[in-house]
Write an enzyme that holds these catalytic residues in place. Structure first.
Site, PDB file in Angstrom:
ATOM      1  N   LYS A 137       0.800  -1.225   0.000  1.00 22.89           N
ATOM      2  CA  LYS A 137       0.000   0.000   0.000  1.00 22.89           C
ATOM      3  C   LYS A 137       0.835   1.279   0.000  1.00 22.89           C
ATOM      4  CE  LYS A 137      -4.185  -1.719   0.110  1.00 22.89           C
ATOM      5  NZ  LYS A 137      -5.391  -1.099  -0.390  1.00 22.89           N
TER       6      LYS A 137
HETATM    7  C1  LIG Z   1      -3.634  -6.990   3.783  1.00 24.25           C
HETATM    8  C2  LIG Z   1      -4.336  -6.559   2.537  1.00 24.25           C
HETATM    9  N1  LIG Z   1      -4.585  -7.478   1.601  1.00 24.25           N
HETATM   10  C3  LIG Z   1      -5.246  -7.165   0.474  1.00 24.25           C
HETATM   11  C4  LIG Z   1      -5.699  -5.888   0.228  1.00 24.25           C
HETATM   12  C5  LIG Z   1      -6.438  -5.607  -1.047  1.00 24.25           C
HETATM   13  O1  LIG Z   1      -5.698  -4.817  -1.924  1.00 24.25           O
HETATM   14  P1  LIG Z   1      -6.441  -3.783  -2.864  1.00 24.25           P
HETATM   15  O2  LIG Z   1      -7.077  -2.770  -1.954  1.00 24.25           O
HETATM   16  O3  LIG Z   1      -5.400  -3.186  -3.707  1.00 24.25           O
HETATM   17  O4  LIG Z   1      -7.486  -4.518  -3.623  1.00 24.25           O
HETATM   18  C6  LIG Z   1      -5.469  -4.900   1.187  1.00 24.25           C
HETATM   19  C7  LIG Z   1      -5.997  -3.556   1.009  1.00 24.25           C
HETATM   20  O5  LIG Z   1      -6.394  -2.886   1.916  1.00 24.25           O
HETATM   21  C8  LIG Z   1      -4.752  -5.240   2.360  1.00 24.25           C
HETATM   22  O6  LIG Z   1      -4.497  -4.328   3.312  1.00 24.25           O
END
Ligand SMILES: Cc1ncc(COP(=O)(O)O)c(C=O)c1O
Length: 410
Positions: free
Chosen positions: A44
């Site tokens: 992120k």
């Molecule tokens: C631990 C984790 N896995 C998966 C995701 C999903 O990613 P995306 O928001 O890019 O779809 C997030 C997003 O908040 C996350 O924090």
């Protein structure tokens, strides 16, 4: 000298690591894009920087301003780093399902943390979406990031994560698998990869309790699909603008229990210490093994670091309370099988009662055989023992025969 000007410059260029043991039923080569080496320990960081930089260009944030976001923690961490470097204040609004570690980490990097209930509708004024929006409208000189609908999110992955994967696999990637939350990762990486080779399949990992899979397959936003779940980071009860459903070839749902078990397996069997959504993604690949051929190159992205889950997934009591521990005994023969090589644990009536407590704890049993003068006289259960000790605490340090007698009088 070889150095970075600040921590933000260390974002990206994460390693691609082969998964060797967990996906044994999968014929393809499985490579994990492990995002934990980013300075905020998650993928992120990439989109947090992009969203802030684009907001600055658009004049949405002024110096000294406050950035407000509803975040499960990882986006908050990325935002915190950029706020430190650029001198903004940060408020993170989380739901109460998120791990305490994630909240503590955000506070450690200077964010104010506001916690909201999970079990309310997204449009309920108490939901973390609503609270974040309201705080932004009430705070002067503030900007609400909105990672769900802010398209700079997926653009970050289109510009950095996607090209890295393409280059690292020398264009041999055939499938990209990833957990979907805001949709930024899947949509940005998926768009870039499909532009290089339209045959690459993009597979989203969803969870039970989320609307994505059904919506993708039927076009119906089914509220009956929505219920509370445990897996963190993936699945939604809304349709974020960042999810480009046309880029995604299929969704696969993984249960909370399987996601938790496979997160632990990644740590123990591969030495890859990553978060809950990584367990879901790798289990999803095992579930979809029929899709992959021997020459395929499957890239799976692991979003964040395992240290954020030590109080949850990596805590045996937390797992046991939810019935998630794999080694749970299913029937009497399972129990005997694992004890066949071990000596029978017992307690003598002449022992102090506290010895029975210690042995039960040490061997994880709720009943223990009781021996008097070398003969088996019955078994003591923890329930009976503890209820007597609550009534008469001194029993704990007295010989077991006294408690035993009391129990036989009942
Ligand atoms: C631990 C984790 N896995 C998966 C995701 C999903 O990613 P995306 O928001 O890019 O779809 C997030 C997003 O908040 C996350 O924090």
């Amino acid at each position: 000298m070889n150095y970075y000007n600040n921590v933000l410059e260390t974002i990206g260029n994460t390693p691609l690591i082969r998964i060797n043991k967990i996906c044994q039923g999968v014929k393809a080569t499985v490579l994990a894009k492990v995002e934990t080496t980013n300075p905020g320990n998650s993928v992120k960081d990439r989109m947090a920087v992009k969203m802030v930089e684009e907001a600055e260009l658009a004049g949405l944030i002024k110096p000294g301003g406050t950035i407000i976001e509803g975040t499960s923690g990882n986006t908050g961490m990325g935002l915190a780093l950029i706020c430190i470097i650029k001198g903004y204040k940060l408020v993170c609004v989380l739901n109460d399902k998120q791990s305490k570690e994630k909240m503590d980490v955000l506070r450690a990097v200077g964010a104010e943390v506001v916690v909201c209930p999970t079990a309310v509708d997204a449009d309920d004024p108490r939901s973390y979406y609503s609270v974040a929006k309201r705080m932004a409208s009430e705070t002067p000189n503030s900007w609400y990031v909105n990672q769900y609908d802010n398209l700079s999110n997926r653009k970050a992955h289109y510009e950095s994560t996607g090209p890295e994967i393409w280059e690292q696999t020398e264009g041999k990637i055939t499938h990209f698998v990833v957990g979907v939350g805001t949709g930024g990762t899947v949509s940005g990486v998926g768009k870039y990869l499909k532009e290089q080779n339209p045959d690459i399949k993009i597979l989203g990992i969803d969870t039970y309790g989320s609307v994505f899979k059904k919506y993708h397959e039927t076009g119906i936003f089914d509220e009956n699909e929505i219920y509370p779940y445990i897996t963190e980071g993936i699945g939604e009860d809304i349709l974020p603008a960042n999810v480009d459903f046309d880029i995604i070839d299929a969704f696969e749902k993984v249960t909370d229990k399987d996601a938790a078990i496979y997160t632990r397996k990644l740590a123990r069997e591969e030495g890859v210490f990553v978060g809950n959504s990584a367990g879901a993604a790798i289990k999803g690949i095992c579930q979809m093994s029929d899709r992959f051929k021997e020459d395929d190159v499957v890239v799976v992205l692991f979003h964040d670091h395992g240290s954020r889950y030590v109080g949850k997934i990596f805590n045996d009591d937390w797992m046991r309370e939810r019935g998630f521990l794999e080694e749970e005994k299913k029937n009497a023969s399972d129990l005997i099988k694992s004890h066949s090589e071990k000596r029978l644990v017992s307690v003598a009536v002449s022992d102090p009662t506290s010895r029975a407590i210690v042995l039960m704890k040490q061997y994880g049993v709720s009943q223990i055989p009781v021996i008097d003068e070398g003969k088996f006289v019955g078994s003591l259960s923890d329930n009976e023992m503890y209820s007597r000790i609550v009534e008469t605490p001194e029993l704990k340090e007295l010989q077991l025969k006294i408690l035993w007698k009391l129990l036989s009088l009942r």
